[in-house]
Structures are given as structure tokens and as C-alpha cells.
Enzyme design. Structure first.
Site, PDB file in Angstrom:
ATOM      1  N   SER A  57       0.814  -1.214   0.000  1.00  0.00           N
ATOM      2  CA  SER A  57       0.000   0.000   0.000  1.00  0.00           C
ATOM      3  C   SER A  57       0.849   1.266   0.000  1.00  0.00           C
ATOM      4  CB  SER A  57      -0.887  -0.021   1.254  1.00  0.00           C
ATOM      5  OG  SER A  57      -1.259   1.286   1.627  1.00  0.00           O
ATOM      6  N   GLY A  58       0.495   2.198  -0.889  1.00  0.00           N
ATOM      7  CA  GLY A  58       1.197   3.485  -0.908  1.00  0.00           C
ATOM      8  C   GLY A  58       0.971   4.254   0.371  1.00  0.00           C
ATOM      9  N   LEU A  59      -0.285   4.228   0.839  1.00  0.00           N
ATOM     10  CA  LEU A  59      -0.603   4.933   2.080  1.00  0.00           C
ATOM     11  C   LEU A  59       0.229   4.385   3.239  1.00  0.00           C
ATOM     12  CD1 LEU A  59      -2.426   6.830   3.794  1.00  0.00           C
ATOM     13  CD2 LEU A  59      -4.031   4.921   4.005  1.00  0.00           C
ATOM     14  N   ASP A  69       0.910  10.525   1.981  1.00  0.00           N
ATOM     15  CA  ASP A  69       0.599   9.722   0.781  1.00  0.00           C
ATOM     16  C   ASP A  69       0.422  10.666  -0.410  1.00  0.00           C
ATOM     17  OD1 ASP A  69      -0.075   7.593  -0.825  1.00  0.00           O
ATOM     18  OD2 ASP A  69      -2.114   7.394  -0.054  1.00  0.00           O
ATOM     19  N   ASP A  96       1.008  -0.818  -5.082  1.00  0.00           N
ATOM     20  CA  ASP A  96       0.234   0.389  -5.323  1.00  0.00           C
ATOM     21  C   ASP A  96       1.175   1.387  -6.006  1.00  0.00           C
ATOM     22  OD1 ASP A  96      -1.120   2.745  -5.163  1.00  0.00           O
ATOM     23  OD2 ASP A  96      -1.410   2.708  -2.988  1.00  0.00           O
ATOM     24  N   ASP A  98       0.497   4.183  -7.409  1.00  0.00           N
ATOM     25  CA  ASP A  98      -0.064   5.544  -7.495  1.00  0.00           C
ATOM     26  C   ASP A  98      -0.401   5.871  -8.953  1.00  0.00           C
ATOM     27  OD1 ASP A  98       0.088   5.736  -4.780  1.00  0.00           O
ATOM     28  OD2 ASP A  98       1.974   6.852  -4.747  1.00  0.00           O
ATOM     29  N   GLU A 125      -3.477   4.409 -10.765  1.00  0.00           N
ATOM     30  CA  GLU A 125      -4.775   5.089 -10.660  1.00  0.00           C
ATOM     31  C   GLU A 125      -4.827   6.272 -11.623  1.00  0.00           C
ATOM     32  OE1 GLU A 125      -3.717   5.485  -6.486  1.00  0.00           O
ATOM     33  OE2 GLU A 125      -4.208   7.610  -6.559  1.00  0.00           O
ATOM     34  N   LYS A 131       0.019  12.533  -6.670  1.00  0.00           N
ATOM     35  CA  LYS A 131      -1.336  12.135  -6.266  1.00  0.00           C
ATOM     36  C   LYS A 131      -1.643  12.568  -4.832  1.00  0.00           C
ATOM     37  CE  LYS A 131      -2.066   9.097  -3.751  1.00  0.00           C
ATOM     38  NZ  LYS A 131      -2.176   7.626  -3.781  1.00  0.00           N
ATOM     39  N   ASN A 133      -4.173  11.058  -1.555  1.00  0.00           N
ATOM     40  CA  ASN A 133      -4.965   9.888  -1.181  1.00  0.00           C
ATOM     41  C   ASN A 133      -6.433  10.129  -1.510  1.00  0.00           C
ATOM     42  OD1 ASN A 133      -6.668   8.250   0.933  1.00  0.00           O
ATOM     43  ND2 ASN A 133      -4.709   7.200   0.699  1.00  0.00           N
ATOM     44  N   SER A 134      -7.075   9.097  -2.018  1.00  0.00           N
ATOM     45  CA  SER A 134      -8.447   9.230  -2.523  1.00  0.00           C
ATOM     46  C   SER A 134      -9.450   9.609  -1.439  1.00  0.00           C
ATOM     47  CB  SER A 134      -8.875   7.921  -3.182  1.00  0.00           C
ATOM     48  OG  SER A 134      -7.988   7.605  -4.205  1.00  0.00           O
ATOM     49  N   ARG A 169      -6.792   1.418 -12.009  1.00  0.00           N
ATOM     50  CA  ARG A 169      -7.699   1.816 -10.927  1.00  0.00           C
ATOM     51  C   ARG A 169      -8.516   3.021 -11.368  1.00  0.00           C
ATOM     52  NH1 ARG A 169      -5.482   3.200  -4.881  1.00  0.00           N
ATOM     53  NH2 ARG A 169      -6.653   5.119  -4.531  1.00  0.00           N
ATOM     54  N   HIS A 200     -12.794   1.874  -7.461  1.00  0.00           N
ATOM     55  CA  HIS A 200     -12.633   2.400  -6.102  1.00  0.00           C
ATOM     56  C   HIS A 200     -13.850   3.228  -5.717  1.00  0.00           C
ATOM     57  CE1 HIS A 200     -10.492   2.671  -2.527  1.00  0.00           C
ATOM     58  NE2 HIS A 200      -9.584   3.591  -2.795  1.00  0.00           N
TER      59      HIS A 200
HETATM   60  C1  SPV Z   1      -3.444   2.548  -0.550  1.00  0.00           C
HETATM   61  O1  SPV Z   1      -3.522   1.600   0.244  1.00  0.00           O
HETATM   62  O2  SPV Z   1      -2.514   3.341  -0.533  1.00  0.00           O
HETATM   63  C2  SPV Z   1      -4.516   2.766  -1.512  1.00  0.00           C
HETATM   64  C3  SPV Z   1      -5.819   2.275  -1.208  1.00  0.00           C
HETATM   65  O3  SPV Z   1      -4.267   3.391  -2.496  1.00  0.00           O
HETATM   66  S1  SPV Z   1      -6.702   3.576  -0.534  1.00  0.00           S
HETATM   67  O4  SPV Z   1      -5.931   4.168   0.501  1.00  0.00           O
HETATM   68  O5  SPV Z   1      -7.911   2.918  -0.089  1.00  0.00           O
HETATM   69  O6  SPV Z   1      -6.974   4.529  -1.595  1.00  0.00           O
HETATM   70 MG    MG Z   2      -2.531   4.360  -2.494  1.00  0.00          MG
END
Ligand code: SPV
Ligand code: MG
Length: 553
Positions: A57-59, A69, A96, A98, A125, A131, A133-134, A169, A200
Site C-alpha cells: 500500500s502506498g498509504l 501519501d 500500489d 499511485d 490510478e 497524487k 490519497n483518494s 484503478r 474504487h
Molecule cells: C493505498 O492503500 O494506498 C490505496 C488504497 O491506495 S486507498 O488508501 O484505499 O486509496
Molecule cells: Mg494508495
């Protein structure tokens, strides 16, 4: 491919390539799950838990690095983390990625580098670099569809493994563009070569994701991240024939909570007592790091030295010939030039790399109070002999070890010579024993007979085999005097254990001494090697020996 990497959890030689393993997880016929990890340790924990794949996971990787992130960690810094995660595990990793860290060209290099590091796939994504975070803010701008399709194509053209996966994504639902835009993008990305789409959503119900999957009808596999609609029963995802669920950040969040709790408690209580029992032991840390594998490798590749051995020191007897000097302590604790004999011996063992020293105590046991030794008590020392003491230490006798009398002094080179000697059971014998002055009246020397006498010939280095040992040997036949020190390999230790059992069974163990055990082994044809030395050692039996000890030192 990084096929030569030495993994603490080794991949099986016939292992299915990671990229291929991951492809199988994308099969919509069976719902699969991958779990978040953010470093080598968490990746290994995910694999141990049973997951067939890992979400890098990027986060979480950003959070673990202490950054946001927002592409604050560079893509090569992320790559370094991924390399640790991949080396630590044998299940596939989906990264991930990004937005691909730039345009199509950055994506090409990213995919090649991920392939080289045995990463199974990347998810990109359709947003803009850098980016966000979503789950932060609203309506983040989306990438141009054609530009994003070019990135997918460039990635597919750069993968080194046919089964490497690129997952597109779709952020259209999160950015408020609605289902039609999401479907339009899914179609375009699929046509560009994406191996799956990740739809997502940040709604607390799965409705919009389910609406998408229904319309999409599995034109290519669907991946979801139910972080916000977490309470949806998993069966719903199965019923909608989704391919893969990503549990996206839960190890990082769990670790945060654990670290917050433990830090606060230790800070407030200024003590470790409250936390020690509820956190993994240091031993568990060693286990998960794969220290066992390293120990085996060391045995295979490092030259044998003292660090592979432990020592058992037999020091239960009083040493009555030393008279009042042993009124309040056993003879091994008598001072010779400012140090008890035993302390000198333990120091010598430690200097040779033997750190793990077990002393069998008996007479005046509390006087044996050296630091950094283990002690075992032979409380029946008055009625038993050396072999009973050795048997008391049988737990320590379960691998390569040295066995030493507690009352002997020797020079360093004797220990080095012994540690280098070949053989599963090797005893040290003094070839110049005739030149040593006789100890006190009535004290029996431990004479031995080897199949060859000591030779000064430079070329003569073939091992000498023990034929006999013990008190009955006449001076004419003896080829040496056992000095009270021997070495056992792991196999040798097993042999000695078995002989101790046999002696227990036939009643000869109780008062037996080590030479009696050695002569039994020799008479059974067991290979016991004799390593000759030429003087420069002594055992302390009487006051004269003590005087000699001062000269030796
Ligand atoms: C991550 O885990 O970094 C993701 C998933 O991209 S989310 O945080 O749900 O967007
Ligand atoms: Mg991410």
C-alpha cells in the site's frame, strides 16, 4: 529475475513464479484476498497468516516512512522497501503504483524495475502526479483517458514476465463522475491492455461498486478495496463474481495502535512490567527474521571455531587433598595469582569464542558465583562421580560441546588446537606426561593409550585413535595423560548421551569417571581421537600443584 536471492523463508525450487501466482488470484471464478504490508516484517506476517498475496500500500508505506501519501517518498525509495518485502516472502506482491510516478516513460521504467525485483504486478490510478490519497478532499482531477491508456500500454510493453499484471484503478466514482464515466474508462483501460480494473469507492455502502460490477459483467477481472464499506458481508463480493479483495491498510493501522499504546504506557509508568507479557518476545522476533536459517548456514559455511561450542565444566568435587584451602569452597574456586582457577578457565573459554559455559556444582556450591556462567547442581556429589555430574548437565550435552574438569589450567593454544582437531570425539592428552612430577600420593593419573605415540614428524598429521583410558593402564603402555578436556561434535554428543544411558542401565554410571566412559567407547570400536599436546597444562590436586600453577601463569 532475481532467482538467486537468499530468502529467510526460501522459495521452493519448483515454486510457481510470483507473477503467475498473482494471475491465478485474478481469476473471477474464485474470490481471492490480498492483505496490506508496508515492509519486510509485515510482509512476512501477512504470508504467515496464510494470505496468497500482498498489497504493498502506498498509504501504508508512506506512513511507515513518516511521510504523506502524496508521492513524498520517491519511487526509488518505495522500490527499496518493495525489495525487502519481496525478499522476505514467497507470495506475490501487488504494488500500489499511485499514478505511475509521472508519464508513460516513468511508467516504463517503473514496470521494468518492479519486474526485475520479482514484484507480481502494479496498480496505477487515473489521477495526476503528484497524487493525493483518494479519501482526502473532493473531486480530485482525473487523468486524460488517452494519456492513461498510453501509460498502460507502455507498462505492458515494458514487463519482463508475461504474467506481470497491470491493474487500472478507476477513480471516477470517487471524483463524482458517476457510473457511466467509470464504465467508459474501464472499457478504455481494458482495451489498452489492463489485466484487471480496480473500481474504487469511498461510500459506506457497496452500492455503486456493485452497480459497476453488474454493468461491467466481468469483461476483465474486478478488484475492490472495501476500506469504507468495510461492513459489507464478503459473500456479497462473491455473489457479484469479483476477483480480488484488497484489505488495504489494516496492518499499518493495527501497528500504529499497538505502538501508541505501548509507548504511552512505558512513558507513563516508567517501566516495562505492564507491557512485557503482551508483546511478542525477542525470541519471536528472531524466529520471524529467520535466524534459524542463518544458524544452519553458519554451520555450513563458517570455519568451525569456539562459537559453535558450549562448554560443560565438571566442578562438583571438593579436592580434599588441598586440605583447609577447601574448607569453604571447592578447589576450582581457589585463588591462583588473584583469580579463582575456574574464572581463569572460563575466561580462556570465552576468549576462544565459547560463550555458553555450564558449570556443574556440588561441594560448597554457593561459592561458585561467577558471572556469565550457567550452573547445574549435583547435590549428590558426595556419593557420585564425574559421570553423574555430566548426566546432570545432559540438557547442555545436546550439541557440539567441550567437557572440561574445573581444576585444570592450560594455555590458549591448547584450546585452539583442540577446536581445530577433526573428529566427533577428541580428547587432549599430554605426550610428555612422564616429565610431569607425580601429584600427591594416592592420586591416580588418567593415562591413555593411543594407537600411535606422539610423533614430532611434521608430515604426520593422521588422527590418533584411542585404544584405552583409565586407572588400570600401566605406565609402560600409556602414550599420554588425559588432561581433563575433550571435544564433542553434535554427533559425538549423541554418542556420549547414549553411552551414559547404557551405563545408567547397567549400574556403572553412578560413581563412574570420564576415562571409564572413554574406554567403553574405545572398546566398542567408537572413534575417539587423541590430540597430543606437549606439557604446559596442569591440574590442581595438591599444594605442590598450586605452586606449579603460579609458575605456569
Ligand atoms: C493505498 O492503500 O494506498 C490505496 C488504497 O491506495 S486507498 O488508501 O484505499 O486509496
Ligand atoms: Mg494508495
Amino acid at each position: 529475475m532475481t532467482a538467486n536471492i537468499v530468502r529467510a523463508i526460501p522459495a521452493s525450487p519448483v515454486a510457481v513464479p510470483k507473477a503467475t501466482q498473482f494471475r491465478r488470484l485474478l481469476d473471477p471464478k474464485e474470490l481471492s484476498f490480498i492483505m496490506e504490508a508496508h515492509n519486510g516484517l509485515s510482509a512476512r506476517i501477512v504470508e504467515e497468516a496464510g494470505f496468497k498475496g500482498i498489497w504493498a500500500s502506498g498509504l501504508s508505506i508512506s506512513a511507515a516512512l513518516g511521510v504523506r501519501d502524496n508521492n513524498e517518498a520517491s519511487w526509488t525509495q518505495v522500490l527499496e522497501v518493495l525489495e525487502f518485502m519481496s525478499d522476505a516472502t514467497s507470495v506475490p506482491i501487488l504494488v500500489d503504483g499511485d499514478t505511475g510516478y509521472g508519464n508513460f516513460n516513468n511508467m516504463r521504467r517503473l514496470v521494468t524495475k518492479l519486474s526485475q525485483r520479482d514484484i507480481a504486478g502494479v496498480c496505477i490510478e487515473d489521477k495526476l502526479f503528484p497524487k493525493t490519497n483518494s479519501f482526502i478532499g473532493h473531486a480530485q482531477p482525473l487523468a486524460d483517458i488517452d494519456e492513461f491508456c498510453g501509460k498502460i500500454k507502455a507498462g505492458k510493453d515494458s514487463q519482463l514476465d508475461d504474467d506481470f499484471s497491470i491493474i487500472a484503478r478507476i477513480e471516477a466514482l470517487i471524483s463524482g463522475w458517476g457510473l457511466d464515466e467509470a464504465l467508459r474508462r474501464a472499457e478504455a483501460y481494458h482495451s489498452a491492455g489492463a489485466d484487471a480494473v480496480l473500481i474504487h469507492s469511498k461510500q459506506s455502502t457497496p452500492d455503486e461498486v456493485l452497480a459497476f460490477t453488474k454493468e461491467w459483467a466481468n469483461r476483465c477481472p474486478v478488484v475492490i478495496v472495501p476500506t469504507i464499506y468495510y461492513d459489507t458481508p464478503t459473500q456479497v463480493f462473491r455473489d457479484h463474481e469479483m476477483a480480488l479483495v484488497i484489505w488495504a491498510n489494516h496492518n499499518m493501522r493495527a501497528a500504529m495502535q499497538a505502538m501508541q499504546d505501548v509507548s504511552a504506557e512505558i512513558f507513563q509508568t516508567e517501566s516495562l512490567v505492564g507491557v512485557e507479557k503482551r508483546i511478542p518476545t525477542v525470541r519471536e522476533v528472531f524466529r520471524i527474521a529467520g535466524n534459524d536459517e542463518l544458524a544452519e548456514a553458519e554451520a555450513r559455511y563458517l570455519p568451525q571455531n569456539g562459537t559453535d561450542y558450549r562448554a560443560i565444566v565438571l566442578a562438583a568435587s571438593r579436592g580434599a587433598a588441598l586440605g583447609s584451602l577447601t574448607d569453604d569452597k571447592p578447589k576450582c574456586m581457589i585463588d591462583v595469582r588473584g583469580q579463582p582457577i575456574l574464572r581463569r578457565q572460563v575466561g580462556m573459554l570465552n576468549a576462544a569464542g565459547v560463550r555458553d559455559v555450564t558449570v556443574v556444582r556440588g561441594y560448597k556450591k554457593d561459592a561458585i558465583d561467577l558471572p556469565s556462567i550457567e550452573t547445574i547442581d549435583n547435590d549428590d556429589y558426595a556419593n557420585t562421580g564425574e559421570l553423574h555430574s555430566l548426566d546432570c548437565a545432559r540438557d547442555a550435552l545436546n550439541g557440539a560441546c567441550l567437557i572440561s574438569y574445573g581444576d585444570i589450567l592450560f594455555r590458549e593454544h591448547m584450546l585452539d588446537t583442540l577446536l581445530r582437531a577433526e573428529g566427533d570425539i577428541v580428547i587432549v592428552a599430554d605426550a610428555l606426561w612422564r616429565e610431569r612430577e607425580q601429584s600427591a600420593e594416592g592420586l591416580v593419573r588418567d593415562l591413555v593409550v593411543g594407537d600411535r605415540a606422539f610423533s614430532t614428524d611434521y608430515l604426520d598429521d593422521a588422527p590418533v585413535r584411542l585404544l584405552n583410558a583409565g586407572g588400570e593402564i600401566g605406565e609402560e603402555t600409556a602414550t599420554g595423560e588425559w588432561v581433563g578436556l575433550l571435544k564433542l561434535s553434535e554427533v559425538g554428543a549423541k554418542t556420549v548421551q547414549a553411552e551414559l544411558e547404557a551405563m545408567k542401565a547397567d549400574g556403572s554410571l553412578g560413581r563412574g569417571d570420564v576415562p571409564s566412559l572413554l574406554s567403553r567407547l574405545a572398546s566398542k570400536g567408537q572413534d575417539v581421537h587423541v590430540q597430543y599436546i606437549t606439557g604446559q597444562w596442569l591440574d590442581i590436586d595438591d599444594a605442590l600443584d598450586l605452586a606449579r600453577a603460579r609458575n605456569l601463569l
